[in-house]
Enzyme design. Structure first.
Site, short mmCIF file in Angstrom:
data_model
loop_
_atom_site.label_atom_id
_atom_site.label_comp_id
_atom_site.label_asym_id
_atom_site.label_seq_id
_atom_site.Cartn_x
_atom_site.Cartn_y
_atom_site.Cartn_z
N ALA A 63 0.86 -1.18 0.00
CA ALA A 63 0.00 0.00 0.00
C ALA A 63 0.89 1.23 0.00
O ALA A 63 2.07 1.15 0.36
CB ALA A 63 -0.87 -0.01 1.26
N GLY A 106 0.51 -5.05 0.74
CA GLY A 106 -0.58 -5.04 -0.23
C GLY A 106 -0.17 -5.67 -1.55
O GLY A 106 -1.03 -6.17 -2.30
N GLU A 109 -0.75 -9.21 -1.15
CA GLU A 109 -2.21 -9.39 -1.07
C GLU A 109 -2.82 -9.36 -2.48
O GLU A 109 -3.70 -10.16 -2.80
CB GLU A 109 -2.82 -8.32 -0.16
N GLU A 129 3.98 -5.54 7.23
CA GLU A 129 3.19 -4.47 7.85
C GLU A 129 3.52 -4.25 9.32
O GLU A 129 3.51 -3.11 9.81
CB GLU A 129 1.68 -4.76 7.71
N1 3HC Z 1 4.61 3.46 -0.01
C1 3HC Z 1 5.06 4.69 -0.32
N2 3HC Z 1 6.34 4.94 -0.63
C2 3HC Z 1 7.17 3.90 -0.63
C3 3HC Z 1 6.77 2.59 -0.32
C4 3HC Z 1 5.39 2.38 0.01
N3 3HC Z 1 4.91 1.17 0.28
N4 3HC Z 1 7.82 1.77 -0.40
C5 3HC Z 1 8.87 2.54 -0.75
N5 3HC Z 1 8.48 3.82 -0.89
C6 3HC Z 1 9.30 4.96 -1.32
C7 3HC Z 1 10.41 5.28 -0.35
O1 3HC Z 1 9.96 6.15 0.67
C8 3HC Z 1 11.44 5.91 -1.25
O2 3HC Z 1 11.04 7.24 -1.46
P1 3HC Z 1 12.14 8.41 -1.65
O3 3HC Z 1 12.97 7.98 -2.80
O4 3HC Z 1 11.32 9.61 -1.85
O5 3HC Z 1 12.93 8.43 -0.36
C9 3HC Z 1 11.26 5.17 -2.57
O6 3HC Z 1 9.97 4.57 -2.51
C10 3HC Z 1 12.27 4.04 -2.78
O7 3HC Z 1 12.28 3.22 -1.62
P2 3HC Z 1 13.64 2.69 -0.98
O8 3HC Z 1 14.63 3.78 -0.93
O9 3HC Z 1 13.27 2.01 0.29
O10 3HC Z 1 14.08 1.65 -2.11
P3 3HC Z 1 14.80 0.25 -1.93
O11 3HC Z 1 14.99 -0.28 -3.29
O12 3HC Z 1 15.96 0.37 -1.00
O13 3HC Z 1 13.72 -0.70 -1.17
C11 3HC Z 1 11.61 -1.72 -0.78
C12 3HC Z 1 12.54 -1.03 -1.79
C13 3HC Z 1 12.24 -3.03 -0.29
C14 3HC Z 1 10.31 -1.99 -1.43
C15 3HC Z 1 11.41 -0.79 0.44
O14 3HC Z 1 11.09 0.50 -0.02
C16 3HC Z 1 10.33 -1.20 1.38
O15 3HC Z 1 10.55 -2.06 2.21
N6 3HC Z 1 9.16 -0.56 1.30
C17 3HC Z 1 8.09 -0.74 2.21
C18 3HC Z 1 7.39 -2.04 1.99
C19 3HC Z 1 6.23 -2.19 2.94
O16 3HC Z 1 6.35 -1.96 4.13
N7 3HC Z 1 5.08 -2.57 2.41
C20 3HC Z 1 3.90 -2.69 3.17
C21 3HC Z 1 3.16 -1.40 3.16
S1 3HC Z 1 1.75 -1.42 4.21
C22 3HC Z 1 0.59 -2.31 3.34
O17 3HC Z 1 0.86 -2.77 2.27
C23 3HC Z 1 -0.73 -2.44 3.98
C24 3HC Z 1 -1.59 -3.41 3.24
O18 3HC Z 1 -1.66 -4.58 3.96
C25 3HC Z 1 -2.94 -2.87 3.02
#
Ligand code: 3HC
Ligand code: NAI
Length: 710
Positions: A63, A106, A109, A129
């Site tokens: 998400a 997500g 999912e 998450e």
């Molecule tokens: N939402 C919004 N922005 C995100 C994002 C997300 N899920 N994931 C990454 N970004 C953004 C980062 O903030 C960063 O922004 P910036 O360049 O402006 O600083 C850019 O994308 C690149 O991210 P990284 O620098 O972290 O890139 P990497 O290649 O090092 O890592 C990744 C990529 C492994 C995907 C890492 O970004 C990550 O772990 N992201 C979060 C994943 C996550 O937690 N997903 C679950 C979200 S909650 C959810 O899905 C709820 C659902 O159940 C409904």
């Protein structure tokens, strides 16, 4: 078709491509776009099966985390992914999800709503998450146990660690690993299943009762979560949600998940963890250093000193594949240093973290020696000798003579002035602080200390190098102790004062541990070695202001040879297994000190212990901010989360202060000022200013960011 999601036809295969760079997060428009594309594919009589794939570097990273703040502030009603995913799953034509990069949160999912999943060999899938203080919020806790079984689903949802494609295949989350071009392989797979609509994930119930017994699985997971995720609510909440999948039908299970998700999303813990997520990324942005600043290639490194820090730093370079020379002053110190490095690696091999082969490769990258031979080829030299200005200047003078002109000269000093160290060289622009934290091979923080003349290229290279070494680099200005240690000095001071005023050492440590830190300040002192601070205090004795209270007990303990764990006794006495216990000798020293300095002993509450120690951090943090030693409040938080064991779910000291309310924090500090004097407790002007305006440190960061962008 939406700009975020593209639909094309490759013969009889409809291809849905998500294009929301950089990580294809499910921002508004993406789920709707996927649904619209699936509908278009369903309506197209030529299409027999559908492939959903991510454009760019990844499938879907989850998400859009930025949306969460909008939901909690009331700007957006809720995430509305459930219906979209059911819609995909209801497609009359088979949907094959083609995963590369990451399918996280997500993203997984969405993948699970397809009828089949194929993955590139390097793909990773996960429900991370909980690391954001929430639980899967689009049926992840309901579909994952149906695909992977209860045990795997609990593990993935409660602990958040991703798994690789091979493990996902073994778990039943993906159906095939595609070697070679993913889209070609996925399309071929899709042709094979065209006309064969697999059972919808939400209707697959056979894995919901684990043979080993669900009760035992949930009980064990809860026990583990309490132990390894101490203080965090989301892991336990995620277990509850997976348990609901085993007790309720899919639709009711989703309702239960949604309720739990919402409670987590609105929690302070979630806000704190999300603050940490974005903070970790924000710290790499330095306003006066443009993205295109030249970065030096770091292909060879050299380190001076193979003690506690030098050895750990050498391991970081070897782990990143960079050959590193380690120079010592004497053979026995060199042998000792190398033996510790070897033992650390051997422990990792024993624990199965990596292979003997990898260990041998890493050891081969480390060259121990007693001379400067080869230093002339190094791209960076890191000094890690004893903390003492005279010695550091002597070493930097030697480095200056031998290093090539574009070699970075870094010091691991924890308190000394980078500018004064740089003055011993003919090239202060190449000198910088690389302050690693102990144990340097484990702790993620690297404080990068900018001297007055450090060049932008050297700073940019250091920030990039931090990433390469798998560290979080935070830029700090040059002052005594920089960000972390300058603040910890105030925290440690208060911990000692509390002891002098009547709190037992174990009471102080216990209160801080219960607050969530990995260990209390006095136990931490014993671990790091009380003599380290003792030596530093002697070095800076001349700077002490007459008449201002200083703590005495730690110095007295050092006088007695109680240096901490390394001598078997410090604030505590330690048995052969390093188990601490209170020591009457320490109590006697404390009572003697209190009497000698006329300190009244009284009973002290846990609340006071937390306020005195944590608000001391906050007040000094506010000064550090105001002086520009830290660029942002969140930089301070990231230092504390990664270098000092501050609980991630509290967001760091500055964020914690925001959650308490800066007016309340200020009121307490003013009370302490009255009781303990202005020299120790005068409130930082910035804190007063923000509290008066009803603002937070976080809002201050935002204002500064928008002013810089304006
Ligand atoms: N939402 C919004 N922005 C995100 C994002 C997300 N899920 N994931 C990454 N970004 C953004 C980062 O903030 C960063 O922004 P910036 O360049 O402006 O600083 C850019 O994308 C690149 O991210 P990284 O620098 O972290 O890139 P990497 O290649 O090092 O890592 C990744 C990529 C492994 C995907 C890492 O970004 C990550 O772990 N992201 C979060 C994943 C996550 O937690 N997903 C679950 C979200 S909650 C959810 O899905 C709820 C659902 O159940 C409904
Ligand atoms: P240490 O005492 O474990 O190691 C210092 C090493 O430097 C010794 O092995 C000594 O033999 C060697 N040395 C001294 N002079 C030398 C010379 N001329 N050439 C080569 N080697 C020489 O000290 P530690 O703890 O590793 O500290 C090193 C530096 O790191 C200090 O500046 C300290 O403030 C800083 N630091 C220490 C931390 C800690 O927790 N120990 C944390 C962060 C920084």
């Amino acid at each position: 078709m939406s700009e975020l999601v593209d639909f094309t036809r490759h013969g009889e295969i409809g291809v849905v491509t998500i294009n929301n760079p950089p990580v294809n997060a499910l921002s508004p428009g993406v789920p709707e776009g996927i649904v619209a594309a699936i509908e278009a594919a369903e309506a197209d009589p030529e299409v027999r099966a559908i492939v959903v794939i991510g454009g760019g570097r990844t499938f879907i990273a989850g998400a859009d985390i930025k949306e969460f703040g909008k939901i909690t502030s009331g700007e957006r009603p809720r995430l509305s992914l459930y219906a979209a995913l059911n819609h995909i799953e209801d497609s009359k034509k088979p949907v094959v999800m083609a995963i590369h990069g990451t399918a996280f949160g997500g993203g997984l999912e969405v993948a699970m709503s397809g009828h089949y999943r194929v993955a590139a060999p390097t793909a990773q899938v996960g429900q991370p998450e909980v690391k954001l203080g929430i639980i899967p919020g689009a049926a992840g806790t309901q579909r994952l146990p149906r695909l992977a079984g209860v045990a795997k689903a609990v593990e993935m949802c409660a602990f958040g660690e991703p798994i690789d494609a091979k493990s996902a295949l073994a778990a039943g989350i993906v159906d095939k690993i595609i070697e070679g071009d993913l889209l070609t392989g996925a399309a071929e797979f899709a042709r094979g299943v065209a006309g064969n609509l697999a059972l919808k994930t939400r209707e697959r119930n056979e894995k919901l009762q684990d043979a080993s017994g669900n009760t035992a699985i949930f009980a064990l997971a809860r026990e583990q979560a309490r132990k390894t995720r101490r203080g965090q609510k989301a892991p336990l909440a995620a277990i509850d949600a997976v348990e609901a999948a085993t007790r309720l039908n899919f639709s009711d299970g989703c309702d239960r998940e949604a309720e739990i998700f919402r409670v987590c999303l609105f929690s302070t813990q979630s806000k704190a963890l999300i603050h940490g997520f974005f903070g970790e990324r924000a710290v790499s942005k330095i306003p006066d250093i443009p993205k295109d600043t030249k970065i030096y290639d770091i292909r060879r490194a050299a380190i001076i000193g193979a003690g506690t820090m030098g050895g750990g730093i050498a391991m970081n370079y070897a782990n990143a594949g960079i050959p590193v020379i380690v120079k010592e002053a004497a053979q026995d110190a060199l042998d000792r240093g190398l033996a510790i490095i070897r033992k650390n690696y051997e422990n990792s091999v024993k624990k199965g973290r990596f292979s003997q082969d990898l260990m041998d490769q890493r050891m081969a990258l480390i060259t121990p020696q007693l001379t400067y031979s080869g230093f002339e080829q190094a791209d960076i030299i890191v000094e890690a000798v004893f903390e003492g200005m005279a010695l550091k200047k002597q070493i930097f003078g030697e480095m200056d003579k031998i290093a090539k002109p574009d070699c970075i000269l870094a010091s691991n000093t924890s308190t000394l002035s980078i500018d004064e160290i740089a003055s011993a060289t003919s090239r202060p622009q190449m000198v910088i602080g690389h302050h690693f934290f102990s144990p340097a091979n484990v702790m993620r923080l690297l404080e990068i200390v900018r001297g007055a003349q450090t060049s932008k290229e050297v700073i940019a290279t250091s920030m990039a190098l931090a990433k390469k070494l798998n560290k979080v680099g935070v830029l700090a200005g040059n002052c005594r102790g920089f960000i972390g240690n300058r603040m910890i000095h105030c925290y440690g001071r208060e911990a000692q004062f509390l002891v002098e005023e009547g709190a037992a050492p174990e009471a102080v440590d216990h209160a801080i541990y219960e607050f969530g830190l990995a260990m209390g300040p006095l136990a931490m002192g014993d671990l790091a070695g009380l003599d380290v601070g003792w030596r530093i205090r002697k070095e800076f004795k001349h700077l002490e202001k007459p008449g201002v209270r200083v703590p005495h007990v730690a110095d007295e303990l050092c006088e007695l040879g109680r240096y901490g764990q390394k001598t078997g006794k410090g604030w505590y006495k330690y048995d052969e297994n390093r188990k601490p216990s209170p020591d009457p000798e320490v109590t006697a020293v404390i009572e003697k000190v209190a009497k000698q300095y006329g300190i009244e002993r009284r009973s002290i509450s846990n609340e006071e212990i937390i306020e005195r120690t944590i608000y001391a951090l906050v007040n000094e943090g506010a000064r550090i901010l105001e002086e520009g030693i830290a660029l942002r409040a969140v930089d301070i938080d990231i230092v504390y989360l990664n270098g000092y064991g501050f609980p991630a779910w509290r967001g760091g000291p500055m964020f914690y202060a925001d959650t308490v309310g800066l007016d309340k924090v200020l009121a307490k500090i003013e009370e302490f000022e009255k009781r303990h004097g202005s020299d120790l407790w005068a409130p930082a002007p910035l804190l007063k200013k923000l509290a008066a305006a009803g603002k937070t440190f976080e809002s201050w960061d935002k204002e500064k960011e928008s002013a810089a962008g304006a």
